[in-house]
Design a protein around this motif. Sequence first.
Motif, PDB file in Angstrom:
ATOM      1  N   GLN A   1     -39.601 -17.558  -1.707  1.00 40.40           N
ATOM      2  CA  GLN A   1     -38.539 -17.709  -2.704  1.00 40.40           C
ATOM      3  C   GLN A   1     -38.656 -19.102  -3.316  1.00 40.40           C
ATOM      4  O   GLN A   1     -37.906 -20.024  -2.979  1.00 40.40           O
ATOM      5  N   ARG A   2     -39.631 -19.214  -4.211  1.00 39.54           N
ATOM      6  CA  ARG A   2     -39.947 -20.497  -4.841  1.00 39.54           C
ATOM      7  C   ARG A   2     -39.898 -20.327  -6.365  1.00 39.54           C
ATOM      8  O   ARG A   2     -40.920 -20.141  -7.026  1.00 39.54           O
ATOM      9  N   PRO A   3     -38.695 -20.383  -6.954  1.00 39.85           N
ATOM     10  CA  PRO A   3     -38.586 -20.181  -8.411  1.00 39.85           C
ATOM     11  C   PRO A   3     -39.304 -21.244  -9.230  1.00 39.85           C
ATOM     12  O   PRO A   3     -39.810 -20.947 -10.315  1.00 39.85           O
ATOM     13  N   LEU A   4     -39.377 -22.480  -8.723  1.00 37.90           N
ATOM     14  CA  LEU A   4     -40.078 -23.522  -9.476  1.00 37.90           C
ATOM     15  C   LEU A   4     -41.578 -23.250  -9.529  1.00 37.90           C
ATOM     16  O   LEU A   4     -42.224 -23.489 -10.556  1.00 37.90           O
ATOM     17  N   MET A   5     -42.129 -22.745  -8.441  1.00 40.59           N
ATOM     18  CA  MET A   5     -43.548 -22.413  -8.431  1.00 40.59           C
ATOM     19  C   MET A   5     -43.823 -21.260  -9.392  1.00 40.59           C
ATOM     20  O   MET A   5     -44.834 -21.265 -10.111  1.00 40.59           O
ATOM     21  N   GLN A   6     -42.941 -20.274  -9.435  1.00 42.09           N
ATOM     22  CA  GLN A   6     -43.126 -19.171 -10.369  1.00 42.09           C
ATOM     23  C   GLN A   6     -43.042 -19.651 -11.816  1.00 42.09           C
ATOM     24  O   GLN A   6     -43.776 -19.169 -12.681  1.00 42.09           O
ATOM     25  N   THR A   7     -42.142 -20.593 -12.075  1.00 43.10           N
ATOM     26  CA  THR A   7     -42.062 -21.164 -13.421  1.00 43.10           C
ATOM     27  C   THR A   7     -43.353 -21.881 -13.785  1.00 43.10           C
ATOM     28  O   THR A   7     -43.867 -21.750 -14.901  1.00 43.10           O
ATOM     29  N   PHE A   8     -43.908 -22.623 -12.822  1.00 42.38           N
ATOM     30  CA  PHE A   8     -45.173 -23.327 -13.047  1.00 42.38           C
ATOM     31  C   PHE A   8     -46.308 -22.348 -13.325  1.00 42.38           C
ATOM     32  O   PHE A   8     -47.103 -22.533 -14.258  1.00 42.38           O
TER      33      PHE A   8
END
Length: 208
Positions: free
Chosen positions: A55-62
Motif C-alpha cells: 500500500q504505497r500510493p506515492l510509489m504508484q504515483t511515481f
Amino acid sequence: MGKGLAELRNAATCGFASILVFCVALGGGTVATLSSKVMFGFTTTDSDGAEMKFQRPLMQTFIMFVAMSLALPLYYGYLAMNNIPFPKVKRAMWFTLGAPALTDMLGTMFAMIGLLYVTVSIYQLVRCFVIVFVALLKTFVLKSKLKAYNWLGVIMNAGAVVVVSASAFFDPNIGDEAGIGIMFILAGCAVMACQVSHLVLIWSRFGP
C-alpha cells in the motif's frame, strides 16, 4: 477568453477519431485504476522481512509519471522519422508548464491515497466532483459566466457524488475509513481543478 481558446473550440469535432480516442482513454483509465487497486492488495515483505501489503500510493504515483514520460522519446522519434525539426521550447514555457505538472502530480497523489480506503466504483464516481470545482474556479477566478443549464448540470453532478459518497459509509466491505478516502479524493479533485484553470490561462495566451 482569447484567440487560443477560440481556435480550440473551432477545432473541436465529434468524428470517428474523436470517439475512438475517447473510448480508448475511458478504457485505459478504468484499467489503470483497477490495476492500482489490485496492486494495493499484493503482499510483499518490508526491510525487516515481515509480510505487508503493498500500500504505497506515492510509489504508484511515481510509476505512473515514469510511464507517462515514455511519451517523450516516442514523440521525438516520430519527429525524427518524418524529418520534422524539433520544436524550440523557451525557458519561460518550461516554468509555465511546471505548474500544471505539479498540480497533476499532487492531484494524482491525493487520488491514490484515497483509493486505499474506498472501492474503485466509489473512487471513479467521487472524482467527478472535479466538475464542481472547475465550475467554481471558472466563475470566481477566471470571471467566466456559466449559463443556467451549466449550473443545473453542476448541481446534478454534486448531488450524485453526495449520494454515492453516503452509500460508502453503509458498505461493510469498505470499513470505517471511507470518509478519509473520500476527503483525499476530493482534495485531489480540487488540485486537478486548479490544473484545468491554469491550462485555460495557458491556452488563452499561447494557444492549444
